[in-house]
Design a protein around this motif. Structure first.
Motif, PDB file in Angstrom:
ATOM      1  N   LYS A  98      18.863  13.950 -15.716  1.00 36.01           N
ATOM      2  CA  LYS A  98      17.663  14.778 -15.466  1.00 36.01           C
ATOM      3  C   LYS A  98      16.563  14.044 -14.705  1.00 36.01           C
ATOM      4  O   LYS A  98      15.421  14.459 -14.725  1.00 36.01           O
ATOM      5  CB  LYS A  98      17.096  15.355 -16.787  1.00 36.01           C
ATOM      6  CG  LYS A  98      18.125  16.064 -17.639  1.00 36.01           C
ATOM      7  CD  LYS A  98      18.832  17.171 -16.901  1.00 36.01           C
ATOM      8  CE  LYS A  98      19.932  17.809 -17.714  1.00 36.01           C
ATOM      9  NZ  LYS A  98      20.713  18.781 -16.950  1.00 36.01           N
ATOM     10  N   HIS A  99      16.939  12.987 -14.002  1.00 37.24           N
ATOM     11  CA  HIS A  99      15.947  12.241 -13.221  1.00 37.24           C
ATOM     12  C   HIS A  99      16.348  12.111 -11.749  1.00 37.24           C
ATOM     13  O   HIS A  99      15.764  11.298 -11.024  1.00 37.24           O
ATOM     14  CB  HIS A  99      15.701  10.860 -13.834  1.00 37.24           C
ATOM     15  CG  HIS A  99      14.879  10.910 -15.093  1.00 37.24           C
ATOM     16  ND1 HIS A  99      15.406  11.303 -16.300  1.00 37.24           N
ATOM     17  CD2 HIS A  99      13.573  10.670 -15.309  1.00 37.24           C
ATOM     18  CE1 HIS A  99      14.457  11.266 -17.216  1.00 37.24           C
ATOM     19  NE2 HIS A  99      13.338  10.889 -16.644  1.00 37.24           N
ATOM     20  N   THR A 100      17.335  12.881 -11.316  1.00 37.82           N
ATOM     21  CA  THR A 100      17.740  12.842  -9.913  1.00 37.82           C
ATOM     22  C   THR A 100      16.586  13.232  -8.994  1.00 37.82           C
ATOM     23  O   THR A 100      15.711  14.018  -9.373  1.00 37.82           O
ATOM     24  CB  THR A 100      18.931  13.790  -9.663  1.00 37.82           C
ATOM     25  OG1 THR A 100      19.281  13.729  -8.269  1.00 37.82           O
ATOM     26  CG2 THR A 100      18.596  15.230 -10.020  1.00 37.82           C
ATOM     27  N   ASN A 101      16.608  12.700  -7.794  1.00 41.21           N
ATOM     28  CA  ASN A 101      15.624  13.095  -6.780  1.00 41.21           C
ATOM     29  C   ASN A 101      16.180  14.184  -5.871  1.00 41.21           C
ATOM     30  O   ASN A 101      15.533  14.563  -4.899  1.00 41.21           O
ATOM     31  CB  ASN A 101      15.205  11.875  -5.951  1.00 41.21           C
ATOM     32  CG  ASN A 101      14.399  10.900  -6.779  1.00 41.21           C
ATOM     33  OD1 ASN A 101      13.400  11.271  -7.391  1.00 41.21           O
ATOM     34  ND2 ASN A 101      14.852   9.659  -6.838  1.00 41.21           N
ATOM     35  N   ASN A 102      17.376  14.673  -6.198  1.00 33.30           N
ATOM     36  CA  ASN A 102      18.002  15.741  -5.420  1.00 33.30           C
ATOM     37  C   ASN A 102      18.578  16.791  -6.367  1.00 33.30           C
ATOM     38  O   ASN A 102      19.773  17.049  -6.372  1.00 33.30           O
ATOM     39  CB  ASN A 102      19.112  15.156  -4.524  1.00 33.30           C
ATOM     40  CG  ASN A 102      19.720  16.195  -3.629  1.00 33.30           C
ATOM     41  OD1 ASN A 102      19.043  17.141  -3.205  1.00 33.30           O
ATOM     42  ND2 ASN A 102      21.000  16.047  -3.329  1.00 33.30           N
ATOM     43  N   PRO A 103      17.724  17.390  -7.219  1.00 32.93           N
ATOM     44  CA  PRO A 103      18.238  18.324  -8.213  1.00 32.93           C
ATOM     45  C   PRO A 103      18.878  19.554  -7.558  1.00 32.93           C
ATOM     46  O   PRO A 103      18.414  19.997  -6.521  1.00 32.93           O
ATOM     47  CB  PRO A 103      16.980  18.719  -8.999  1.00 32.93           C
ATOM     48  CG  PRO A 103      15.830  18.440  -8.090  1.00 32.93           C
ATOM     49  CD  PRO A 103      16.265  17.308  -7.198  1.00 32.93           C
TER      50      PRO A 103
END
Ligand code: FES
Length: 126
Positions: A98-103
């Protein structure tokens, strides 16, 4: 002096007013959205159907990872799922930390120290 206090459903930032300060500098009150918990430190391999709407969990509290089950309404007010529709059928890796920069897709962020050293969220029984 700004103070940040964590409550059950988020953070509150406020300014303590000195008793001798004029009333015009009274407390400022604001809220920040809650931080997501980490349900998995690895992505989920998922086969998506083109044209179908999906709701990716952004809060980490869902028991149907990586998808939303509505848990944010009670455990992470201020966060909401990310809805997306893939153009065509595809096998993808959806973010589990839940910390991706490309959700909603994994971008490798789960390999960073702040994720690997963080506690894994275990859902409560109720
Ligand atoms: S699982 Fe979140 S970035 Fe890979």
């Amino acid at each position: 002096m700004n103070t940040l206090v964590k409550l059950d459903h988020g953070w509150i930032s406020f300014t303590l007013r000195q008793p001798w300060a004029p009333a015009t500098t009274a407390s400022k009150l604001s809220t920040l959205p809650p931080e997501p918990v980490i349900p998995s430190k690895k992505p989920f391999k998922v086969e998506l159907v083109g044209g179908k709407c999906y709701s990716w969990c952004t809060c980490g509290h869902s028991r149907k990872q990586p998808f939303c089950d509505g848990a944010h309404k009670f455990k992470a007010q201020g966060l909401s799922p990310l809805r997306f529709v893939p153009e065509k059928d595809a096998t993808v890796w959806l973010c589990g930390c839940k910390h991706t920069n490309n959700p909603p897709y994994c971008d490798g962020t789960h390999k960073q120290d702040f994720i690997t050293s963080a506690p894994l969220h275990e859902p409560a029984d109720s």
